[in-house]
Design a protein around this motif. Sequence first.
Motif, short mmCIF file in Angstrom:
data_model
loop_
_atom_site.label_atom_id
_atom_site.label_comp_id
_atom_site.label_asym_id
_atom_site.label_seq_id
_atom_site.Cartn_x
_atom_site.Cartn_y
_atom_site.Cartn_z
N ALA A 139 2.68 20.38 28.09
CA ALA A 139 1.77 20.19 27.27
C ALA A 139 1.67 18.80 27.03
CB ALA A 139 1.21 20.62 26.18
N THR A 140 1.91 17.34 27.39
CA THR A 140 1.90 16.24 27.70
C THR A 140 1.44 15.40 26.63
OG1 THR A 140 3.53 15.96 29.80
CG2 THR A 140 2.98 13.83 28.51
N GLY A 141 1.85 14.88 25.55
CA GLY A 141 1.01 14.08 24.47
C GLY A 141 0.34 15.06 23.61
N SER A 142 0.71 15.52 23.48
CA SER A 142 -0.11 16.94 22.75
C SER A 142 0.00 16.78 21.10
CB SER A 142 -0.77 18.35 22.95
OG SER A 142 0.69 18.75 23.23
N SER A 143 -0.49 17.65 20.59
CA SER A 143 0.12 17.13 19.01
C SER A 143 0.86 18.74 18.99
CB SER A 143 -0.94 17.43 17.95
OG SER A 143 -1.63 19.01 18.01
N SER A 144 1.98 19.66 17.57
CA SER A 144 2.64 20.27 17.50
C SER A 144 1.99 21.59 17.34
CB SER A 144 3.62 19.65 16.56
OG SER A 144 2.97 20.16 14.70
N ALA A 191 8.64 23.92 20.94
CA ALA A 191 7.26 23.17 21.15
C ALA A 191 6.43 23.07 19.81
CB ALA A 191 6.14 24.79 21.28
N LEU A 192 7.26 22.98 18.95
CA LEU A 192 6.30 22.09 17.78
C LEU A 192 7.28 21.00 17.42
CD1 LEU A 192 6.58 25.48 15.60
CD2 LEU A 192 5.09 23.61 15.65
#
Length: 286
Positions: A139-144, A191-192
């Motif tokens: 999930a490149t560039g996404s928010s936590s 992931a967070l």
Amino acid sequence: MARVTIGLPTYNGEDTIEQSIRSVLDQTYRDLELIVADNASTDRTVEIVRSFMATDDRVQLLPSDENHGAAWNYNRVFDAATGELFRWHADDDWFEPTLIERLVDVLDATPDAVLAHSTTRFVDDDGATVSVYDDDLGATGSSSRTRLTRVVRRLTYCNPVFGLIRRDVLARTAKIGTFPASDVTLLYELALCGEFAIVAEPLYVRRPGNSIKSNPTRQAIANWFGPSATGRRFPSLQLLKASLAAIWRVEPTLGSRLTTTAAFLVVWPRERLRRLRRRRRRANAS
């Protein structure tokens, strides 16, 4: 000091550990150390490890006179690591020769990634390919919050917990807990913390479900994690509690903690119920 540490927790792994170790030492990436944490094996496991130590100084052994459970063994081999990058390795799995090189390259090229993993090739007990599985958790560039909900929705097997992880990030997590599915909550927490980078090649070879096969009941799998394992009676409640604790540990502000918690509570119960139903169908079919 090696840049990469491979941590191999083991207990009575004499049937498969030789192939597992050899696949590490045969990597095209050479700047690595292998630490084997033996959990009081009663077979030839330690003897096999020592035979590798005699010919390759990258191999180290952490012995134990008592079996303290898998969670303790997984965490102590991480605590002994000195590398900037760390990967757990199961004693019945193996790597294709370019795995570590490819994972190091992708982490170097993706500074925001905390973990890199490859596509997984599942094999049977004879080593024949059963399937090739893409976890599809990048999930490149996404928010936590987006990264977390993506992992909650898409995680089926916990293959990425055997990915190459930045050691300083993993050190700030709860690591492996003494309750069933604590590897799931660890992936939620990672992931967070940052992105998951993916190498779309089947370079990790895994025999699926061996710990489950050896420990078919809820009590048995809890005992496998450790003698003080929690969550025996209410595993879903323990998983939920640990997941929420991870959110509040990682998210920096009250607002982000609340919004991420709300997003998680929308997705997680539905996904948990779906998986429990699927597990029951499989059990009934068998």
